[in-house]
Design an enzyme around this catalytic site. Structure first.
Site, PDB file in Angstrom:
ATOM      1  N   ASN A   1      -4.861   1.750  -1.599  1.00 32.57           N
ATOM      2  CA  ASN A   1      -5.423   0.395  -1.651  1.00 32.57           C
ATOM      3  C   ASN A   1      -6.182   0.144  -2.947  1.00 32.57           C
ATOM      4  O   ASN A   1      -6.554  -0.986  -3.234  1.00 32.57           O
ATOM      5  CB  ASN A   1      -6.336   0.126  -0.448  1.00 32.57           C
ATOM      6  CG  ASN A   1      -7.711   0.754  -0.608  1.00 32.57           C
ATOM      7  OD1 ASN A   1      -7.835   1.884  -1.100  1.00 32.57           O
ATOM      8  ND2 ASN A   1      -8.740   0.049  -0.196  1.00 32.57           N
TER       9      ASN A   1
ATOM     10  N   LYS B   1       0.807  -1.226   0.000  1.00 37.60           N
ATOM     11  CA  LYS B   1       0.000   0.000   0.000  1.00 37.60           C
ATOM     12  C   LYS B   1       0.836   1.270   0.000  1.00 37.60           C
ATOM     13  O   LYS B   1       0.430   2.283  -0.574  1.00 37.60           O
ATOM     14  CB  LYS B   1      -0.947   0.003   1.203  1.00 37.60           C
ATOM     15  CG  LYS B   1      -2.043  -1.058   1.132  1.00 37.60           C
ATOM     16  CD  LYS B   1      -3.000  -0.927   2.302  1.00 37.60           C
ATOM     17  CE  LYS B   1      -4.127  -1.935   2.189  1.00 37.60           C
ATOM     18  NZ  LYS B   1      -5.137  -1.772   3.252  1.00 37.60           N
TER      19      LYS B   1
ATOM     20  N   ALA C   1      -3.010   0.506   7.027  1.00 41.37           N
ATOM     21  CA  ALA C   1      -4.367   0.501   7.575  1.00 41.37           C
ATOM     22  C   ALA C   1      -4.484   1.494   8.725  1.00 41.37           C
ATOM     23  O   ALA C   1      -5.508   2.170   8.883  1.00 41.37           O
ATOM     24  CB  ALA C   1      -4.741  -0.900   8.038  1.00 41.37           C
TER      25      ALA C   1
ATOM     26  N   ASP D   1     -10.065   2.747   2.090  1.00 39.60           N
ATOM     27  CA  ASP D   1     -10.100   2.204   3.447  1.00 39.60           C
ATOM     28  C   ASP D   1     -10.715   3.200   4.426  1.00 39.60           C
ATOM     29  O   ASP D   1     -11.526   2.832   5.280  1.00 39.60           O
ATOM     30  CB  ASP D   1      -8.697   1.834   3.924  1.00 39.60           C
ATOM     31  CG  ASP D   1      -8.202   0.520   3.344  1.00 39.60           C
ATOM     32  OD1 ASP D   1      -9.044  -0.310   2.952  1.00 39.60           O
ATOM     33  OD2 ASP D   1      -6.975   0.321   3.289  1.00 39.60           O
TER      34      ASP D   1
ATOM     35  N   TYR E   1     -11.218  -9.524  10.232  1.00 37.43           N
ATOM     36  CA  TYR E   1     -12.524 -10.139   9.990  1.00 37.43           C
ATOM     37  C   TYR E   1     -12.445 -11.664   9.919  1.00 37.43           C
ATOM     38  O   TYR E   1     -13.467 -12.340   9.858  1.00 37.43           O
ATOM     39  CB  TYR E   1     -13.146  -9.601   8.701  1.00 37.43           C
ATOM     40  CG  TYR E   1     -12.297  -9.844   7.472  1.00 37.43           C
ATOM     41  CD1 TYR E   1     -12.416 -11.013   6.729  1.00 37.43           C
ATOM     42  CD2 TYR E   1     -11.360  -8.903   7.055  1.00 37.43           C
ATOM     43  CE1 TYR E   1     -11.625 -11.249   5.613  1.00 37.43           C
ATOM     44  CE2 TYR E   1     -10.568  -9.111   5.946  1.00 37.43           C
ATOM     45  CZ  TYR E   1     -10.709 -10.286   5.226  1.00 37.43           C
ATOM     46  OH  TYR E   1      -9.911 -10.514   4.125  1.00 37.43           O
TER      47      TYR E   1
ATOM     48  N   GLY F   1      -1.507   0.029  15.839  1.00 38.06           N
ATOM     49  CA  GLY F   1      -0.809  -0.253  14.591  1.00 38.06           C
ATOM     50  C   GLY F   1      -0.228   1.011  14.000  1.00 38.06           C
ATOM     51  O   GLY F   1      -0.573   2.126  14.422  1.00 38.06           O
ATOM     52  N   ALA F   2       0.641   0.853  13.003  1.00 36.63           N
ATOM     53  CA  ALA F   2       1.267   2.028  12.385  1.00 36.63           C
ATOM     54  C   ALA F   2       1.537   1.823  10.899  1.00 36.63           C
ATOM     55  O   ALA F   2       2.322   2.559  10.303  1.00 36.63           O
ATOM     56  CB  ALA F   2       2.570   2.377  13.106  1.00 36.63           C
ATOM     57  N   GLY F   3       0.875   0.832  10.291  1.00 34.75           N
ATOM     58  CA  GLY F   3       1.048   0.585   8.858  1.00 34.75           C
ATOM     59  C   GLY F   3       0.029   1.334   8.021  1.00 34.75           C
ATOM     60  O   GLY F   3      -0.570   2.323   8.461  1.00 34.75           O
TER      61      GLY F   3
END
Length: 265
Positions: free
Chosen positions: A68, A47, A111, A83, A204, A107-109
């Protein structure tokens, strides 16, 4: 999902998943310029790496720093990020995140970048980023500093979050993905959150993660990432085809694939 959308729209089209090694990404992106190709979706770890390979970026993709969705038009490739709006629509559908208060992003990516963008521009909330690699959280936070120097986003550790002021927690990490007993906050007491706070887990699969079980055991609202997955796909399909397909088409395909009880979006 996209096969179901093509069928609903009466279009002949094909959507295929393809594993791409990082070194092969430039060639695969270039292949999207072929006639008849509408575009592509990108997942981890591509991404962010795809940004310099595209001809144009939407404002959202540029500010998030991740793509994305790639759209092909006449040999030119543009990048978008569905996203963030997909997450906002999923939160609205699920009734998670309506509680006032700060947003914690785990998180830190790519997403996580989309989650921060959604929290800031869509919800107008203060954001705390928690990541197992502090340097990555700090880099993400540094990208969202007001010109006058007032921080929009803060990188902290778990104990640095004022949990009593948090209205929404978003798991944008891979913790729990395909691992039902893994959690991004394995020892956390979710009773520290205000009574109306909610947790949105982008994971999910599995449908019920340890994170969600812990959240619900504490009497707080939790939701998995199916809604976001469906809405980001719906927005990507619209970008490729110009057609608006109802979200129920995407959600129905997901529930059928994952053999889940269907519920209204």
């Amino acid at each position: 999902m996209h096969a179901a959308a093509f069928a609903w729209a009466g279009l002949r089209g094909e959507y295929r998943a393809q594993r791409v090694e990082p070194a092969a990404l430039p060639a695969q992106i270039a292949a999207l310029r072929r006639p008849g190709v509408l575009g592509a979706n990108l997942s981890l770890p591509h991404k962010e790496a795809a940004l310099p390979l595209l001809d144009a970026l939407s404002d959202a993709a540029r500010r998030i720093g991740a793509v994305n969705t790639v759209i092909h038009r006449g040999g030119q490739l543009s990048g978008d990020n569905t996203d963030a709006p997909g997450l906002l629509r999923a939160l609205e559908d699920a009734g998670v995140g309506a509680q006032e208060g700060a947003v914690v992003v785990l998180g830190a990516g790519g997403a996580a970048r989309a989650a921060v963008y959604a929290a800031l521009t869509g919800l107008g909330r203060e954001v705390y980023v928690v990541n197992r690699t502090p340097q990555r959280a700090q880099a993400l936070a540094a990208a969202w500093v007001r010109p006058q120097g007032a921080a929009l986003v803060r990188a902290v550790d778990v104990e640095g979050v004022p949990w009593e002021q948090v209205g929404l927690v978003i798991n944008a990490s891979s913790a729990g993905l395909g691992a039902p007993e893994e959690s991004p906050l394995p020892d956390f007491d979710f009773g520290r959150l205000p009574a109306g706070a909610g947790v949105y887990d982008m994971v999910y699969q599995p449908h019920e993660t340890r994170l969600l079980r812990d959240v619900r055991s504490a009497g707080r609202r939790g939701e998995n990432g199916l809604g976001m997955l469906a809405h980001q796909a719906r927005l990507a399909f619209a970008a490729w085809t110009g057609l608006e397909v109802p979200p129920q088409v995407f959600l129905g395909a997901l529930h059928e694939k994952l053999d889940l009880k269907r519920t209204a979006p």
